[in-house]
Design a protein around this motif. Structure first.
Motif, PDB file in Angstrom:
ATOM      1  N   LEU A 265       0.831  -1.208   0.000  1.00 40.21           N
ATOM      2  CA  LEU A 265       0.000   0.000   0.000  1.00 40.21           C
ATOM      3  C   LEU A 265       0.862   1.254   0.000  1.00 40.21           C
ATOM      4  CD1 LEU A 265      -2.946   1.032   0.145  1.00 40.21           C
ATOM      5  CD2 LEU A 265      -2.730   1.011   2.625  1.00 40.21           C
ATOM      6  N   ARG A 266       1.927   1.228   0.791  1.00 39.96           N
ATOM      7  CA  ARG A 266       2.817   2.390   0.843  1.00 39.96           C
ATOM      8  C   ARG A 266       3.539   2.606  -0.476  1.00 39.96           C
ATOM      9  NH1 ARG A 266       6.255   3.449   6.168  1.00 39.96           N
ATOM     10  NH2 ARG A 266       6.519   5.333   4.913  1.00 39.96           N
ATOM     11  N   ASN A 267       3.870   1.521  -1.163  1.00 38.94           N
ATOM     12  CA  ASN A 267       4.560   1.664  -2.445  1.00 38.94           C
ATOM     13  C   ASN A 267       3.702   2.381  -3.484  1.00 38.94           C
ATOM     14  OD1 ASN A 267       6.877   0.378  -1.531  1.00 38.94           O
ATOM     15  ND2 ASN A 267       6.188  -1.646  -2.198  1.00 38.94           N
ATOM     16  N   ASP A 274       7.310   9.292   4.077  1.00 40.69           N
ATOM     17  CA  ASP A 274       6.888  10.064   5.236  1.00 40.69           C
ATOM     18  C   ASP A 274       6.168   9.182   6.246  1.00 40.69           C
ATOM     19  OD1 ASP A 274       7.891  12.271   3.947  1.00 40.69           O
ATOM     20  OD2 ASP A 274       5.963  12.803   3.052  1.00 40.69           O
ATOM     21  N   ARG A 275       6.316   9.506   7.522  1.00 34.01           N
ATOM     22  CA  ARG A 275       5.655   8.730   8.566  1.00 34.01           C
ATOM     23  C   ARG A 275       4.151   8.923   8.527  1.00 34.01           C
ATOM     24  NH1 ARG A 275       8.360   9.598  14.316  1.00 34.01           N
ATOM     25  NH2 ARG A 275       6.740   8.022  14.742  1.00 34.01           N
ATOM     26  N   LEU A 279      -1.973  10.509   5.723  1.00 34.68           N
ATOM     27  CA  LEU A 279      -2.726  11.759   5.810  1.00 34.68           C
ATOM     28  C   LEU A 279      -2.840  12.452   4.448  1.00 34.68           C
ATOM     29  CD1 LEU A 279      -1.461  13.342   9.160  1.00 34.68           C
ATOM     30  CD2 LEU A 279      -3.709  12.353   8.689  1.00 34.68           C
ATOM     31  N   LYS A 280      -1.890  12.180   3.556  1.00 25.78           N
ATOM     32  CA  LYS A 280      -1.904  12.845   2.255  1.00 25.78           C
ATOM     33  C   LYS A 280      -3.073  12.395   1.387  1.00 25.78           C
ATOM     34  CE  LYS A 280       3.085  13.626   2.081  1.00 25.78           C
ATOM     35  NZ  LYS A 280       4.337  13.392   1.331  1.00 25.78           N
ATOM     36  N   LEU A 285      -3.359  16.598  -3.437  1.00 24.94           N
ATOM     37  CA  LEU A 285      -1.946  16.846  -3.683  1.00 24.94           C
ATOM     38  C   LEU A 285      -1.497  16.122  -4.945  1.00 24.94           C
ATOM     39  CD1 LEU A 285      -0.531  16.325  -0.074  1.00 24.94           C
ATOM     40  CD2 LEU A 285      -1.043  18.496  -1.189  1.00 24.94           C
ATOM     41  N   ARG A 286      -0.584  16.744  -5.669  1.00 25.76           N
ATOM     42  CA  ARG A 286       0.054  16.096  -6.805  1.00 25.76           C
ATOM     43  C   ARG A 286       1.285  15.363  -6.290  1.00 25.76           C
ATOM     44  NH1 ARG A 286       1.214  19.177 -12.130  1.00 25.76           N
ATOM     45  NH2 ARG A 286       1.536  16.983 -12.691  1.00 25.76           N
ATOM     46  N   ILE A 287       1.241  14.038  -6.349  1.00 24.25           N
ATOM     47  CA  ILE A 287       2.307  13.219  -5.784  1.00 24.25           C
ATOM     48  C   ILE A 287       2.765  12.204  -6.827  1.00 24.25           C
ATOM     49  CG2 ILE A 287       2.917  11.553  -3.985  1.00 24.25           C
ATOM     50  CD1 ILE A 287       0.924  12.895  -2.170  1.00 24.25           C
TER      51      ILE A 287
END
Length: 353
Positions: A265-267, A274-275, A279-280, A285-287
């Motif tokens: 999921l983090r990938n 980020d820890r 929250l993002k 946000l453009r990530i």
């Protein structure tokens, strides 16, 4: 002999006919892309208009604290839906670079995998990284391709998959919220008497939102499963075939890119490690995704995109290249199979332990 020749000729004619049908369908889907976007925007605009003109006034006074709270909440949901939808359409999913080469730099990987194990696209005439597939509509290879989405008029791939997933999440949440709000005047108590037109508007909003919610629940659930198992829609079917073949031979097939549900999921959602990465999701946000779309973290150990290193490399490693020498050979029995899921010359080893 004459009968065999006739059968061969009929088979050739049928294959040619199917190929022409595929070409026509691809052209139709590509041409109709803007119409799909227009239809999607029309449905969303219809629900939004009915919500503000019929649903919300039937539940709360717009000048009350509750009315203002729901007004702010709905605006936040709508903005996030359109923000992610827009950038999913506008963001290029990514393709292998023009100078992508598997012939050089293979010594940096301790796999000893021969070049014959590399995946090759016969249409683009160049090798393909893991999870890269050729899109017959876009006429090019797409990094980590999931599917071509007519509603986005774009392929869903490495660089825009996060926008696609978050868009589904917000649209699904917005449908739940709209269904709940519309159910209050329909099945509960309304704040004021409603005219017949407004009642019909609330009912139409409820039914349309409920229908979209049902469809999105299946689609969002499917993509959450794919993310948690580190697969794409195309690779899911290929992996399922490999798993069946491994089972028949008494072995167990393992998806080497599956490094655990949370890390998978983090990938997808976390780009910088980020820890508070989760929250993002709640902010427009453009990530950019983590990595380069060519190298991926492996359960056997990786030093590339997962850790932020070696991102400038243009060389593809075999899927077993992340394994360490002796441990890899003791845990894997590698077999080469031809994958026809996307209609390409697509060679790739299947991992079996």
């Amino acid at each position: 002999m004459a009968l065999r020749t006739l059968i061969r000729h009929l088979h050739y004619m049928w294959a040619s006919f199917i190929l022409k049908v595929h070409v026509i369908l691809d052209s139709v889907v590509k041409t109709a892309g803007p119409l799909y976007i227009l239809l999607a925007l029309s449905l969303l605009s219809c629900i939004i208009y009915l919500y503000y003109t019929a649903v919300l006034p039937a539940v709360h006074q717009l000048n009350s604290v509750e009315g203002i709270t729901h007004l702010i909440l709905s605006i936040w949901l709508i903005y996030n839906v359109f923000f992610n939808y827009y950038w999913c359409i506008q963001t290029d999913p990514g393709s292998p670079p023009l100078d992508f080469d598997v012939g050089a730099g293979m010594s940096q990987y301790e796999s000893g995998a021969p070049i014959s194990q590399m995946r090759w696209c016969k249409r683009c005439r160049k090798p393909k990284p893991p999870m890269t597939h050729h899109c017959h509509i876009c006429k090019r290879c797409i990094l980590k391709m999931d599917h071509h989405c007519p509603w986005m008029h774009n392929c869903i791939g490495f660089y825009n998959y996060r926008y696609f997933l978050v868009f589904l999440l917000y649209l699904w949440t917005g449908c739940i919220y709209t269904v709940y709000m519309a159910s209050i005047p329909l099945f509960g108590t309304a704040s004021q008497e409603q005219t017949t037109d407004k009642v019909n508007g609330v009912l139409f909003t409820f039914v349309l939102s409920l229908a979209v919610f049902g469809s999105l629940s299946c689609l969002l659930g499917w993509h959450i499963y794919l993310v948690l198992t580190s697969q794409t829609t195309i690779d899911f079917y290929s992996n399922r075939q490999r798993r069946k073949e491994a089972r028949r031979s008494g072995q167990v097939w393992v998806n080497e890119f599956d490094v655990g549900k949370i890390q998978n999921l983090r990938n997808v959602l976390d780009s910088k490690g980020d820890r508070l990465w989760w929250l993002k999701i709640w902010l427009p946000l453009r990530i950019l995704p983590r990595g380069d779309g060519i190298h991926f973290p492996s359960r056997y150990g990786s030093s590339d995109t997962g850790a932020g290193g070696n991102q400038s490399s243009r060389h593809i490693s075999a899927p077993n290249s992340y394994s360490s020498g002796a441990a890899s050979s003791s845990r894997e029995a590698v077999s080469i199979e031809r994958v026809l899921a996307d209609g390409e010359d697509n060679w790739r080893p299947a991992n079996m332990v």
